[in-house]
Every structure is written in structure tokens, then in C-alpha cells.
Design a protein around this motif. Sequence first.
Motif, mmCIF file in Angstrom:
data_model
loop_
_atom_site.group_PDB
_atom_site.id
_atom_site.type_symbol
_atom_site.label_atom_id
_atom_site.label_comp_id
_atom_site.label_asym_id
_atom_site.label_seq_id
_atom_site.Cartn_x
_atom_site.Cartn_y
_atom_site.Cartn_z
ATOM 1 N N LEU A 85 0.834 -1.203 0.000
ATOM 2 C CA LEU A 85 0.000 0.000 0.000
ATOM 3 C C LEU A 85 0.870 1.255 0.000
ATOM 4 O O LEU A 85 0.568 2.234 -0.690
ATOM 5 C CB LEU A 85 -0.939 0.001 1.202
ATOM 6 N N SER A 86 1.964 1.231 0.748
ATOM 7 C CA SER A 86 2.872 2.368 0.791
ATOM 8 C C SER A 86 3.508 2.609 -0.577
ATOM 9 O O SER A 86 3.600 3.756 -1.041
ATOM 10 C CB SER A 86 3.950 2.131 1.849
ATOM 11 N N ALA A 87 3.937 1.547 -1.241
ATOM 12 C CA ALA A 87 4.531 1.677 -2.575
ATOM 13 C C ALA A 87 3.504 2.200 -3.579
ATOM 14 O O ALA A 87 3.813 3.059 -4.413
ATOM 15 C CB ALA A 87 5.092 0.327 -3.039
ATOM 16 N N ALA A 88 2.272 1.689 -3.487
ATOM 17 C CA ALA A 88 1.216 2.148 -4.391
ATOM 18 C C ALA A 88 0.920 3.623 -4.158
ATOM 19 O O ALA A 88 0.773 4.403 -5.110
ATOM 20 C CB ALA A 88 -0.047 1.307 -4.199
ATOM 21 N N LYS A 89 0.834 4.023 -2.902
ATOM 22 C CA LYS A 89 0.540 5.426 -2.590
ATOM 23 C C LYS A 89 1.666 6.330 -3.074
ATOM 24 O O LYS A 89 1.417 7.418 -3.601
ATOM 25 C CB LYS A 89 0.298 5.609 -1.094
ATOM 26 N N ALA A 90 2.915 5.891 -2.904
ATOM 27 C CA ALA A 90 4.055 6.685 -3.374
ATOM 28 C C ALA A 90 3.991 6.854 -4.892
ATOM 29 O O ALA A 90 4.294 7.927 -5.416
ATOM 30 C CB ALA A 90 5.369 6.032 -2.948
ATOM 31 N N HIS A 91 3.574 5.819 -5.601
ATOM 32 C CA HIS A 91 3.497 5.880 -7.062
ATOM 33 C C HIS A 91 2.312 6.719 -7.528
ATOM 34 O O HIS A 91 2.437 7.521 -8.452
ATOM 35 C CB HIS A 91 3.395 4.462 -7.646
ATOM 36 N N LEU A 92 1.166 6.543 -6.885
ATOM 37 C CA LEU A 92 -0.081 7.168 -7.344
ATOM 38 C C LEU A 92 -0.383 8.516 -6.690
ATOM 39 O O LEU A 92 -1.192 9.276 -7.207
ATOM 40 C CB LEU A 92 -1.259 6.226 -7.070
ATOM 41 N N GLY A 93 0.200 8.766 -5.522
ATOM 42 C CA GLY A 93 -0.104 9.981 -4.781
ATOM 43 C C GLY A 93 -1.245 9.793 -3.792
ATOM 44 O O GLY A 93 -1.354 10.509 -2.811
ATOM 45 N N SER A 94 -2.124 8.832 -4.053
ATOM 46 C CA SER A 94 -3.254 8.554 -3.169
ATOM 47 C C SER A 94 -3.768 7.145 -3.436
ATOM 48 O O SER A 94 -3.849 6.719 -4.595
ATOM 49 C CB SER A 94 -4.392 9.550 -3.432
ATOM 50 N N LEU A 95 -4.138 6.446 -2.375
ATOM 51 C CA LEU A 95 -4.750 5.122 -2.542
ATOM 52 C C LEU A 95 -6.149 5.232 -3.127
ATOM 53 O O LEU A 95 -6.706 4.250 -3.599
ATOM 54 C CB LEU A 95 -4.786 4.390 -1.197
#
Length: 161
Positions: A82-92
Amino acid sequence: MVTSMSTQASADQRLTDLGIALPPPPTPFGAYVETVKIGNLLYLSGMLPVVGREPQYVGRVGGALSAEDGRKAAEIACLNALSAAKAHLGSLDKITGVAKLGVYIATEGDFRDHPKVADGASELLVKVFGTGMLSGRIVLGVASLPLGMPIEVELVFEIAA
């Protein structure tokens, strides 16, 4: 059933409501990247139960580690995803679906509670995204995983265009 969280709450808001702080985004242990976006899918590399590159669990489930240890390790690995996804997308909140969940568990040969261990990842995803995004999954027992860790979680998210 009534809960204190709105069923309309965003994923980012649910994390806050649940008191869950994401760890720092993981960094690769080798020559690869943690996330790759192709079309409307975000592929995540295998996530391990580390915090700041430090293993939180080492060993095999059913041996040195209990099923509950494995479950906690799966949750930590999923938090890293989830942290990696948020870093990539800016928001979950940009995640519109969980396309795939794979949980790989380093086990002793006679271990049989793989689903209970994998639920550590699955249940976290339900808490964050709701039951509407519960995905199919594959759970495999393996002889070993990188750096002697007991769990590796693989995720593919569908994301908003």
C-alpha cells in the motif's frame, strides 16, 4: 451492521480512521523497481515484511514462526504494498480494484494453515478498500523466500484512468 466508518470513506481516510500509519515506501533489494504502471494496472514487485529495509520476521512458518507470526508478517508486507502504491499514485483513492493477490509463505513441509496466514494481507485490504474490492488470491507454501523472510506478497491493482 453499523460501523463508525462510513462505507463511502476513501481508502486514505479509512487508514486514518483505523489508526494505521503506512511505513516508508520500500526500496528494492536488487535490480528492479517496486511499481510498474501498464495501462490501468499497477503491478507491485513482491513485498516483504520489512520496515526501513529491516526484516520484521525471519524464518519459516510452522517452524521458528507460528501461523500468527506469519499472519502479522503478511499484514506488514501488504502495508508495504500500500505504501509503494501510494508513493506511485499519490493517493490510494486512485485504486479502483484489487486485480490479484498472491501470498507466498516459506513453511515447514507439514504446515497446513496457509489460508489463515494469507488472511493477514486479505483482511487488511478489506479494511482499507471495503468488501467490494475483495479479490481472488493464490496462496503458496514455498521452501524459501528472499533474505530468509517468511512472507512475500504480490499485488496488482486496477487504477483510475
